[in-house]
Design a protein around this motif. Sequence first.
Motif, PDB file in Angstrom:
ATOM      1  N   ASP A  90       2.702  -0.845  -9.794  1.00  0.00           N
ATOM      2  CA  ASP A  90       2.398  -0.110  -8.408  1.00  0.00           C
ATOM      3  C   ASP A  90       3.637   0.449  -8.333  1.00  0.00           C
ATOM      4  OD1 ASP A  90       0.044  -1.392  -8.672  1.00  0.00           O
ATOM      5  OD2 ASP A  90       0.670  -3.170  -7.607  1.00  0.00           O
ATOM      6  N   PHE A  91       3.508   1.872  -7.802  1.00  0.00           N
ATOM      7  CA  PHE A  91       4.667   2.695  -7.037  1.00  0.00           C
ATOM      8  C   PHE A  91       4.669   2.736  -5.897  1.00  0.00           C
ATOM      9  CE2 PHE A  91       4.262   4.158 -11.695  1.00  0.00           C
ATOM     10  CZ  PHE A  91       5.486   4.073 -11.992  1.00  0.00           C
ATOM     11  N   THR A 102       0.761   5.155  -6.215  1.00  0.00           N
ATOM     12  CA  THR A 102      -0.394   5.045  -7.132  1.00  0.00           C
ATOM     13  C   THR A 102      -0.305   3.648  -7.805  1.00  0.00           C
ATOM     14  OG1 THR A 102       1.003   6.024  -9.005  1.00  0.00           O
ATOM     15  CG2 THR A 102      -0.458   7.637  -7.582  1.00  0.00           C
ATOM     16  N   HIS A 103      -1.253   3.397  -8.380  1.00  0.00           N
ATOM     17  CA  HIS A 103      -1.527   2.073  -8.832  1.00  0.00           C
ATOM     18  C   HIS A 103      -1.914   1.969 -10.575  1.00  0.00           C
ATOM     19  CE1 HIS A 103      -1.191   0.277  -4.717  1.00  0.00           C
ATOM     20  NE2 HIS A 103      -1.689   1.569  -4.452  1.00  0.00           N
ATOM     21  N   LEU A 160      -7.257  -3.076   3.476  1.00  0.00           N
ATOM     22  CA  LEU A 160      -7.734  -2.975   1.865  1.00  0.00           C
ATOM     23  C   LEU A 160      -6.744  -1.966   1.197  1.00  0.00           C
ATOM     24  CD1 LEU A 160      -9.287  -3.947  -0.636  1.00  0.00           C
ATOM     25  CD2 LEU A 160     -10.938  -2.169   0.220  1.00  0.00           C
ATOM     26  N   ASN A 161      -5.794  -2.529   0.345  1.00  0.00           N
ATOM     27  CA  ASN A 161      -4.831  -1.343  -0.175  1.00  0.00           C
ATOM     28  C   ASN A 161      -5.004  -1.590  -1.643  1.00  0.00           C
ATOM     29  OD1 ASN A 161      -2.635   0.328  -1.065  1.00  0.00           O
ATOM     30  ND2 ASN A 161      -1.073  -1.126  -0.300  1.00  0.00           N
ATOM     31  N   GLN A 162      -5.755  -0.743  -2.044  1.00  0.00           N
ATOM     32  CA  GLN A 162      -6.251  -0.528  -3.888  1.00  0.00           C
ATOM     33  C   GLN A 162      -6.585  -1.880  -4.173  1.00  0.00           C
ATOM     34  OE1 GLN A 162      -5.554   2.452  -4.952  1.00  0.00           O
ATOM     35  NE2 GLN A 162      -6.269   2.205  -6.804  1.00  0.00           N
ATOM     36  N   ARG A 163      -5.865  -2.833  -4.554  1.00  0.00           N
ATOM     37  CA  ARG A 163      -6.389  -4.053  -5.062  1.00  0.00           C
ATOM     38  C   ARG A 163      -6.044  -5.342  -4.227  1.00  0.00           C
ATOM     39  NH1 ARG A 163      -9.541  -3.306  -9.315  1.00  0.00           N
ATOM     40  NH2 ARG A 163      -9.312  -5.606  -9.892  1.00  0.00           N
ATOM     41  N   THR A 164      -5.374  -4.986  -3.053  1.00  0.00           N
ATOM     42  CA  THR A 164      -4.795  -6.158  -2.109  1.00  0.00           C
ATOM     43  C   THR A 164      -5.534  -6.350  -1.014  1.00  0.00           C
ATOM     44  OG1 THR A 164      -2.622  -5.753  -3.253  1.00  0.00           O
ATOM     45  CG2 THR A 164      -2.898  -7.199  -1.037  1.00  0.00           C
ATOM     46  N   LEU A 165      -5.939  -7.161  -0.482  1.00  0.00           N
ATOM     47  CA  LEU A 165      -6.746  -7.591   0.763  1.00  0.00           C
ATOM     48  C   LEU A 165      -5.827  -8.360   1.689  1.00  0.00           C
ATOM     49  CD1 LEU A 165      -9.309  -7.313   2.405  1.00  0.00           C
ATOM     50  CD2 LEU A 165     -10.204  -9.529   1.174  1.00  0.00           C
ATOM     51  N   VAL A 183       5.665   3.045 -22.358  1.00  0.00           N
ATOM     52  CA  VAL A 183       4.555   2.038 -21.510  1.00  0.00           C
ATOM     53  C   VAL A 183       3.388   3.037 -21.323  1.00  0.00           C
ATOM     54  CG1 VAL A 183       4.073   0.991 -19.504  1.00  0.00           C
ATOM     55  CG2 VAL A 183       6.467   0.842 -20.403  1.00  0.00           C
ATOM     56  N   GLU A 184       2.196   2.313 -21.792  1.00  0.00           N
ATOM     57  CA  GLU A 184       0.986   3.255 -21.627  1.00  0.00           C
ATOM     58  C   GLU A 184       0.230   2.626 -20.351  1.00  0.00           C
ATOM     59  OE1 GLU A 184      -1.282   3.373 -25.076  1.00  0.00           O
ATOM     60  OE2 GLU A 184       0.649   3.057 -26.382  1.00  0.00           O
ATOM     61  N   LEU A 185      -0.129   3.327 -19.498  1.00  0.00           N
ATOM     62  CA  LEU A 185      -0.822   3.103 -18.224  1.00  0.00           C
ATOM     63  C   LEU A 185      -2.020   3.845 -17.964  1.00  0.00           C
ATOM     64  CD1 LEU A 185       2.131   3.267 -15.850  1.00  0.00           C
ATOM     65  CD2 LEU A 185       1.484   1.436 -16.907  1.00  0.00           C
ATOM     66  N   THR A 186      -3.063   3.124 -17.231  1.00  0.00           N
ATOM     67  CA  THR A 186      -4.171   3.774 -16.756  1.00  0.00           C
ATOM     68  C   THR A 186      -4.369   3.659 -15.236  1.00  0.00           C
ATOM     69  OG1 THR A 186      -5.324   3.380 -18.926  1.00  0.00           O
ATOM     70  CG2 THR A 186      -6.949   4.006 -16.915  1.00  0.00           C
TER      71      THR A 186
END
Length: 270
Positions: A65-66, A42-43, A248-253, A143-146
């Motif tokens: 990023d986990f 997850t990201h 394409l992996n989430q936010r990496t190209l 830590v607060e994450l979305t």
Amino acid sequence: MSKPRALVVLVPLLLLTACGTEGGAGSGGADTVSPDLPVAGTHWTVDAVTVDGRRSAAPDGARVDFESGGRVRGNSGCNTFGAGVVVRGDTLTVSPDGVTEIGCPTDRQRFETELLKAFSGPLKGTMKGDGLRLASADGRNSVELTAEEEAPLRGTTWKVEGLVSGGTASSLPAGSGAKARLVLGADGRITGNLGCNDFSAVARLDEKARTLTVEGPAATTRMMCTGPQMRLETKLYELLDGPLSYRLNQRTLTLTDASGEGLTATANAR
């Protein structure tokens, strides 16, 4: 004949009573084990950190990023960092093990220090909607994450972060890549910057085959470039001259040619 019928009814009732006393998932017994938090793969965008009760909002670009295999990669909004993570039920034990050393503005340096302090050790995770809060046992650090959505391939500004050779990624040469970026438009063109000069070309995207083909030579501006910028520009210009496979992996190209040469890029912070 009434006694045999009574016995026939009594036996199933005894069996049901016995089954109801056994422990197990959902039984509420003391030996019930909570399932692990589903964080692998997850990201997340970092929204804020709290250290010793003081809450600080995160700068643009802060993320966690986990990865699979018990690894975490992240960015404080300036430097990138890595850590090991072990998940047991709702508790994540984070073991930081490396951070880059890019100079940061004072406010980002302070936030980075707070994030690395809060994102360490055993942390209890609480999920609510698309949010995840990780807090220390005493609740003073958190830590607060979305959760992040996957960036669309088209319309996103992809900042070139590294080069790929033979399946191995490396950072860009020093002083070369601050401006390098790509945008795949809905109009069938690819535009951006090669490290110094802006460029534009016709591009054909095959989403089923996951290929990108730049058709014809790219048109570029004619600005003077430094040595590192020119070397990067030449590399990217040659790379874009032909068919490329993309991932394409989430936010990496990642874009690579048939020989395994290519580039990695990340979606600009929203």
